[in-house]
Design a protein around this motif. Structure first.
Motif, mmCIF file in Angstrom:
data_model
loop_
_atom_site.group_PDB
_atom_site.id
_atom_site.type_symbol
_atom_site.label_atom_id
_atom_site.label_comp_id
_atom_site.label_asym_id
_atom_site.label_seq_id
_atom_site.Cartn_x
_atom_site.Cartn_y
_atom_site.Cartn_z
ATOM 1 N N LEU A 252 -13.292 18.632 -25.680
ATOM 2 C CA LEU A 252 -13.320 19.843 -26.494
ATOM 3 C C LEU A 252 -14.665 19.947 -27.197
ATOM 4 N N GLU B 74 -15.068 19.846 -30.588
ATOM 5 C CA GLU B 74 -15.188 19.110 -31.847
ATOM 6 C C GLU B 74 -14.634 17.695 -31.823
ATOM 7 N N ASN B 75 -14.216 17.182 -30.671
ATOM 8 C CA ASN B 75 -13.546 15.876 -30.716
ATOM 9 C C ASN B 75 -14.291 14.764 -29.993
ATOM 10 N N ALA C 19 -14.068 11.241 -31.370
ATOM 11 C CA ALA C 19 -12.733 10.640 -31.267
ATOM 12 C C ALA C 19 -12.443 10.222 -29.833
ATOM 13 N N VAL C 20 -12.838 11.043 -28.873
ATOM 14 C CA VAL C 20 -12.666 10.678 -27.467
ATOM 15 C C VAL C 20 -13.428 9.371 -27.195
ATOM 16 N N SER D 234 -14.203 7.100 -29.359
ATOM 17 C CA SER D 234 -13.504 5.994 -30.031
ATOM 18 C C SER D 234 -12.449 5.399 -29.104
ATOM 19 N N GLY D 235 -11.725 6.275 -28.450
ATOM 20 C CA GLY D 235 -10.683 5.820 -27.529
ATOM 21 C C GLY D 235 -11.263 5.117 -26.313
ATOM 22 N N ILE D 236 -12.349 5.653 -25.797
ATOM 23 C CA ILE D 236 -12.995 5.017 -24.640
ATOM 24 C C ILE D 236 -13.451 3.610 -25.027
ATOM 25 N N ALA E 27 -12.365 1.661 -27.405
ATOM 26 C CA ALA E 27 -11.228 0.753 -27.597
ATOM 27 C C ALA E 27 -10.660 0.319 -26.249
ATOM 28 N N SER E 28 -10.605 1.263 -25.331
ATOM 29 C CA SER E 28 -10.061 0.971 -24.000
ATOM 30 C C SER E 28 -10.933 -0.040 -23.258
ATOM 31 N N LEU F 155 -15.299 15.869 -38.959
ATOM 32 C CA LEU F 155 -14.112 15.042 -39.223
ATOM 33 C C LEU F 155 -14.045 13.861 -38.246
ATOM 34 N N CYS F 156 -14.164 14.173 -36.968
ATOM 35 C CA CYS F 156 -14.035 13.129 -35.943
ATOM 36 C C CYS F 156 -15.202 12.147 -36.009
ATOM 37 N N GLY G 239 -14.743 9.858 -39.033
ATOM 38 C CA GLY G 239 -13.710 8.854 -38.740
ATOM 39 C C GLY G 239 -14.239 7.759 -37.835
ATOM 40 N N ARG H 111 -14.804 3.827 -38.979
ATOM 41 C CA ARG H 111 -14.081 2.742 -38.309
ATOM 42 C C ARG H 111 -15.023 1.757 -37.633
ATOM 43 N N HIS I 272 -16.760 1.991 -34.672
ATOM 44 C CA HIS I 272 -16.753 1.823 -33.211
ATOM 45 C C HIS I 272 -18.159 1.554 -32.694
#
Ligand SMILES: Cc1ncc(C[n+]2csc(CCOP(=O)(O)OP(=O)(O)O)c2C)c(N)n1
Ligand code: SF4
Ligand SMILES: [Mg+2]
Lengths: 384, 303
Positions: free
Chosen positions: B67, B69-70, B73-74, B76-78, B80-81, B106-107, B110, B114, B116
């Motif tokens: 998207l 604006e995210n 965050a995307v 962050s997930g990558i 972590a994965s 925001l993302c 965050g 955290r 990352h």
């Protein structure tokens, strides 16, 4: 062996046994106990997963999308405002065909602010491409999580799923639950093998931009996958029955429908109340039954038509309202029964946590049999 | 440019960017710096749209867009994965100034809080170009965009100063924050290398002039980027653990030289000169020079 435990705890226990590799979630009532339990399991080294304490639900699902695309099994849980905040990401996850499983502890949507149960949240995401499964009790909630991962990760499906269970009514209620052991879950649900993943060894582009020449075909393919998920669910539900003795091979489930003149149609925990009410009505000589919808997406239209073929009156209990358009389930049941000759009535009921008792179910049946319906049930006209 | 190593291109030509697109050059340089062992997460914007019209892609490395604006965050997930799988790819976000300064804060906040292990590249073309040149939090004071047009009640165009995004991210505790410019490709490449090899969340904001949105000839992109630096309106600097450690020094030119070459500042000269606004812009450059100590004194060499 049955264990007596809170619904949220039972869900957390089964999620742990499904071995998600990445969890990203944000607290919201009544989902909180699930994500707190999972955080404790990670802290205790009982669950070997990355737990991302995101700053919002929007990021929770975005992080899940990234983690899933990079090749991990992922999990999240939310409800209500949290799910609404995820709206944009939900469509994206489904369009990108990521097999993410997310628990929805169903809750109403504001305004006015309400933390109590109805099914407005997940139903409002009906067009997003997520599979939606609704649990009647905590045992079904537990079992549907295993089935959901199996269906979602089927390489012929590759879709995300909501496992919906009613907030408070199930999430905070203690019930006896049979929790499959880790080895049994492993036997049912093999380790995650992504169909494609972000990988430097094999560079692929995910989430590209589509012109009008391609967009429709992407939507078509996703729509087909949802319909294929019916077969996949039936198979996964049957295998589940073979292994665990609880059969979920039906998308819809009838209760005392055989010779029924009037049928109720409902989803989730209200089905339990309806069954008790039906038993009483049957004792009083009324030919009433229930059709429970387990998979709201894909919508089991032909299955509903088939199950209700002998019924003359149908009363749909809708724990949601498409404002200005009627109850969402009722609208689709009417379409499914179009031309069948049955009279189908819709009742908006149990919004924002309003209790539904057996006598309410009986009253709905009476209204339907008198030809009165397509209405809010039990409106307190004195406060209007 | 010639000094940058010319290897096998990971960002291929033939994408749909305008000729002379600054962000397209930044993408090429970025992949030269990262090499193959990277996963790119891209935000919606010009770069995403011009580089991946299905079924074609310009990206020779794994790439994902979700998207506008995210992206953080995307990523962050990558990250972590990959961590969970024991994999070694670097995770790099790329987003425009709108995605970064405005809707994605925001993302990003965050992800940085955290900690990352990701590198976030903001390609700053100073407006929402993909949707037709609207103002963003990165649009400089005095620039005209379609949502900050000059008019009788707003003779100066954009009335607000550029947001200090690097400071915001440094305040998150980012170990490495830098600004860069496509006018200095080797510097940008080195900063990317440093960022991806620094554990934790790092941020690079690279100035990428947009000929279409700013209104200059497509052959002038690098010259425009260089003028931004030479006037002190853009400063290339590095922050390590929150402290500015290095800033590129220049013999400053008056801002007017930069402004007069771009249609987005034309209202400051025609129909009548707006000396007041030009003076305010000069004051911004002066303040930059003061803050980062970039003015070359007599007999001092650059950097
Ligand atoms: C939630 C949302 N709001 C608005 C948009 C429309 N939109 C797409 S790209 C864009 C501007 C992008 O600006 P920037 O990040 O600066 O990148 P550029 O196009 O300038 O390269 C906008 C407003 C969108 N895609 N999503
Ligand atoms: S509008 Fe600007 S940023 Fe977008 S492709 Fe054209 S030159 Fe590049
Ligand atoms: Mg921009």
């Amino acid at each position: 062996m049955l264990e007596f435990m809170e619904g949220s705890h039972a869900v957390a226990e089964i999620v742990k046994r499904c071995r998600p590799q990445v969890i990203a979630a944000y607290p919201i009532t009544p989902q909180t106990h699930i994500v707190e339990d999972l955080a404790q399991m990670v802290a205790n080294c009982e669950l070997d997963a990355e737990y991302i304490t995101v700053e919002s639900e929007f990021s929770a699902l975005s992080a899940c999308l990234g983690a899933s695309a990079a090749g991990s099994r992922v999990y999240s849980a939310t409800t209500s405002q949290g799910l609404a905040l995820m709206f944009e990401v939900c469509f994206n996850v489904a369009g990108m065909r990521q097999p993410i499983v997310m628990t929805i502890a169903n809750r109403s949507l504001g305004a006015p602010l309400s933390i109590w149960n109805d099914q407005q949240d997940s139903i409002s995401l009906r067009d997003s491409g997520w599979l939606q499964f609704y649990a009647e009790d905590n045992q079904e909630a537990v079992d549907l999580h295993m089935i959901a991962y199996k269906v979602c990760e089927d390489h012929d499906i590759l879709l995300p799923a909501f496992v919906c269970f009613d907030g408070f009514i199930l999430s905070h209620t203690y019930e006896p639950v049979a929790l499959p052991g880790q080895e049994e879950v492993d036997a049912y649900l093999p380790a995650f093998t992504p169909y494609q993943r972000l990988d430097a060894e094999k560079p692929l582009s995910f989430g590209m931009y589509a012109t009008p020449e391609y967009y429709t075909e992407f939507r078509y393919e996703t729509d087909r996958a949802l319909y294929r998920a019916k077969e996949s669910f039936i198979k996964a539900g049957r295998e589940f029955g073979e292994q665990f003795g609880r059969d979920y091979s039906a998308l819809v489930e009838g209760y005392r429908l055989e010779d029924a003149d009037t049928a109720l149609v409902a989803m989730g925990s209200i089905c339990g109340t309806a069954k008790d009410a039906i038993d009483e009505m049957r004792d009083a000589g009324k030919k009433v039954g229930l059709l429970k919808i387990r998979t709201y997406r894909p919508f089991p239209g032909p299955e509903i038509a088939d199950a209700l073929s002998g019924v003359s009156t149908v009363a749909v209990l809708d724990k949601n309202i498409s404002l200005g358009g009627g109850g969402a389930v009722g609208t689709e049941v009417k379409a499914a029964l179009y031309g069948s000759g049955a009279a189908v009535y819709d009742y908006i009921i149990a919004l924002g946590g309003r209790d539904v008792r057996k006598r309410d179910v009986a009253a709905v049946v009476d209204l339907a049999e008198k030809g009165k319906g397509d209405m809010f049930y039990g409106l307190r006209t004195e406060v209007l | 440019m010639a000094e940058v190593e010319q290897g096998c291109e990971l960002f291929s030509a033939g994408h749909r960017a305008c000729g002379g697109c600054g962000p397209a050059l930044a993408a090429r340089l970025l992949l030269k710096a990262t090499g193959k062992n990277v996963i790119i997460a891209s935000a919606t914007g010009c770069m995403e749209v011009f580089s991946t019209p299905y079924p074609e892609t310009a990206w020779g490395v794994p790439w994902i867009h979700s998207l506008f604006e995210n992206v953080a965050a995307v990523a962050s997930g990558i990250e972590a994965s990959l961590k969970r799988q024991g994999r070694s790819e670097k995770v790099v976000c790329i987003g425009g100034d709108g995605a970064t300064f405005d809707i994605g804060v925001l993302c990003i906040s965050g992800a940085f809080e955290r900690g990352h292990d990701i590198t976030y590249i903001c390609y700053d073309n100073e407006a929402y170009m993909n949707t037709g040149i609207q103002r963003s939090g990165a649009t400089p004071y005095g620039a005209s965009t379609t949502t900050s047009p000059p008019g009788a009640c707003a003779p100066g165009g954009n009335p607000l100063p550029k947001k200090d995004m690097p400071a915001i991210l440094a305040a998150h505790g980012a170990p490495y924050v830098a600004t860069a410019s496509i006018a200095y490709p080797n510097d940008f490449v080195q900063k990317v290398e440093r960022a991806i090899n620094t554990p934790g969340p790092c941020y690079i904001q690279v100035h990428t002039p947009c000929c279409t949105g700013w209104g200059f000839e497509s052959g002038e992109t690098l010259a425009m980027a260089k003028l931004a630096i030479d006037t002190g309106l853009w400063v290339n600097y590095e922050m390590v653990d929150g402290k500015v450690v290095k800033a590129k020094k220049v013999r400053r030119k008056p801002v007017e030289e930069y402004l007069a070459k771009q249609k987005r500042f034309r209202h400051l000269f025609k129909p009548a000169r707006r000396d007041d606004v030009i003076a305010n812009i000069q004051a911004i450059a002066d303040a930059n020079a003061e803050r980062f100590g970039i003015d070359i004194k007599r007999k001092e060499s650059s950097e």
